[in-house]
Design a protein around this motif. Sequence first.
Motif, PDB file in Angstrom:
ATOM      1  N   GLU A 142       0.838  -1.204   0.000  1.00 40.93           N
ATOM      2  CA  GLU A 142       0.000   0.000   0.000  1.00 40.93           C
ATOM      3  C   GLU A 142       0.869   1.247   0.000  1.00 40.93           C
ATOM      4  N   VAL A 143       0.521   2.197  -0.840  1.00 43.97           N
ATOM      5  CA  VAL A 143       1.254   3.460  -0.936  1.00 43.97           C
ATOM      6  C   VAL A 143       0.452   4.533  -0.209  1.00 43.97           C
ATOM      7  N   THR A 144       1.107   5.262   0.689  1.00 46.79           N
ATOM      8  CA  THR A 144       0.420   6.249   1.518  1.00 46.79           C
ATOM      9  C   THR A 144       1.086   7.613   1.383  1.00 46.79           C
ATOM     10  N   ALA A 145       0.275   8.651   1.288  1.00 43.29           N
ATOM     11  CA  ALA A 145       0.779  10.022   1.208  1.00 43.29           C
ATOM     12  C   ALA A 145       0.640  10.695   2.577  1.00 43.29           C
ATOM     13  N   TYR A 146       1.721  11.342   3.020  1.00 44.39           N
ATOM     14  CA  TYR A 146       1.741  12.012   4.323  1.00 44.39           C
ATOM     15  C   TYR A 146       2.104  13.489   4.136  1.00 44.39           C
ATOM     16  N   PRO A 147       1.537  14.368   4.956  1.00 46.14           N
ATOM     17  CA  PRO A 147       1.991  15.767   4.924  1.00 46.14           C
ATOM     18  C   PRO A 147       3.395  15.850   5.512  1.00 46.14           C
ATOM     19  N   ASN A 148       4.274  16.593   4.867  1.00 48.68           N
ATOM     20  CA  ASN A 148       5.646  16.716   5.348  1.00 48.68           C
ATOM     21  C   ASN A 148       5.723  17.881   6.336  1.00 48.68           C
ATOM     22  N   ASN A 149       5.214  17.631   7.523  1.00 51.07           N
ATOM     23  CA  ASN A 149       5.167  18.654   8.564  1.00 51.07           C
ATOM     24  C   ASN A 149       5.733  18.075   9.852  1.00 51.07           C
ATOM     25  N   PRO A 150       6.966  18.447  10.216  1.00 49.78           N
ATOM     26  CA  PRO A 150       7.590  17.888  11.426  1.00 49.78           C
ATOM     27  C   PRO A 150       6.810  18.165  12.706  1.00 49.78           C
ATOM     28  N   LYS A 151       5.975  19.199  12.700  1.00 52.44           N
ATOM     29  CA  LYS A 151       5.240  19.567  13.902  1.00 52.44           C
ATOM     30  C   LYS A 151       3.876  18.890  13.994  1.00 52.44           C
ATOM     31  N   ALA A 152       3.513  18.143  12.967  1.00 52.15           N
ATOM     32  CA  ALA A 152       2.191  17.500  12.967  1.00 52.15           C
ATOM     33  C   ALA A 152       2.134  16.402  14.019  1.00 52.15           C
ATOM     34  N   PRO A 153       1.074  16.385  14.835  1.00 54.67           N
ATOM     35  CA  PRO A 153       0.932  15.313  15.841  1.00 54.67           C
ATOM     36  C   PRO A 153       0.602  13.986  15.171  1.00 54.67           C
ATOM     37  N   ILE A 154       1.366  12.947  15.492  1.00 49.80           N
ATOM     38  CA  ILE A 154       1.151  11.622  14.900  1.00 49.80           C
ATOM     39  C   ILE A 154       0.992  10.602  16.021  1.00 49.80           C
ATOM     40  N   LYS A 155      -0.062   9.819  15.946  1.00 43.32           N
ATOM     41  CA  LYS A 155      -0.296   8.782  16.942  1.00 43.32           C
ATOM     42  C   LYS A 155       0.612   7.584  16.654  1.00 43.32           C
ATOM     43  N   VAL A 156       1.254   7.092  17.686  1.00 40.96           N
ATOM     44  CA  VAL A 156       2.148   5.942  17.553  1.00 40.96           C
ATOM     45  C   VAL A 156       1.526   4.748  18.263  1.00 40.96           C
ATOM     46  N   ASP A 157       1.480   3.624  17.579  1.00 43.67           N
ATOM     47  CA  ASP A 157       0.893   2.411  18.134  1.00 43.67           C
ATOM     48  C   ASP A 157       1.638   1.992  19.399  1.00 43.67           C
ATOM     49  N   ASP A 158       0.889   1.550  20.412  1.00 42.70           N
ATOM     50  CA  ASP A 158       1.497   1.141  21.690  1.00 42.70           C
ATOM     51  C   ASP A 158       2.493  -0.002  21.504  1.00 42.70           C
ATOM     52  N   GLU A 159       2.200  -0.896  20.569  1.00 45.24           N
ATOM     53  CA  GLU A 159       3.104  -2.021  20.318  1.00 45.24           C
ATOM     54  C   GLU A 159       4.438  -1.520  19.764  1.00 45.24           C
ATOM     55  N   LEU A 160       4.367  -0.506  18.889  1.00 41.32           N
ATOM     56  CA  LEU A 160       5.591   0.061  18.333  1.00 41.32           C
ATOM     57  C   LEU A 160       6.402   0.771  19.413  1.00 41.32           C
TER      58      LEU A 160
END
Length: 206
Positions: A142-160
């Motif tokens: 799967e190919v995913t597009a992300y905004p290139n914003n270092p300040k953007a809040p990103i949720k990280v999986d607990d397992e990761l």
Amino acid sequence: MDYRTSKPAFEFSNEPRSLQEIDAARMSPVSAQIKQVIDLLSESRKSFTAEQIREKCCVDVFYNDAIFQRLVNSPKVNFDGKLFSYKHNVRDQKALLKLIQSFPEGIAVAKIRNVYPTIIQDLQILKARGQIMILSDIESQEVTAYPNNPKAPIKVDDELKSLYREADLPREIQDIEFDLQNSRMNLLTNSTKSEWWSKLLKKVNR
């Protein structure tokens, strides 16, 4: 709630041609009828009731449950209980960037690749400008597009998070470089050489 129960009873038209078209549409494959509706929503970029869709393209979305279910579950269609509309009202590069920026956790390219004809080229342009990132998942492809914003809040999986905390990472830069070399990755640093030059310069400047 079943929104179909609130629809008015079917009213037969006085125009024989209209009746013939509706009957012909009902006899056509479900996929063909769905395509007609999605094409209508995509090309007009307007919202329509079920009755308006029937008038525009002779498809009665409430007549066949399979059509209704596939439309309301389609990644291309919004349904608010009354109106059907195209999900991503994007027609140019500026609107595309704004859409991607509204998905800090990324949006699958497959979901938007048919939004307008030149979207793939615009994705590459935005990537080249550094405004977005496009990443591929090796396993799912799967190919995913992300905004290139270092300040953007990103949720990280607990397992990761747990895997990161448990990982035994090297503490010295030389060890990190050694691991990267073993992984056949190109290094942008050479700490051993840098350390050698640093000691040489100190001797020269004494």
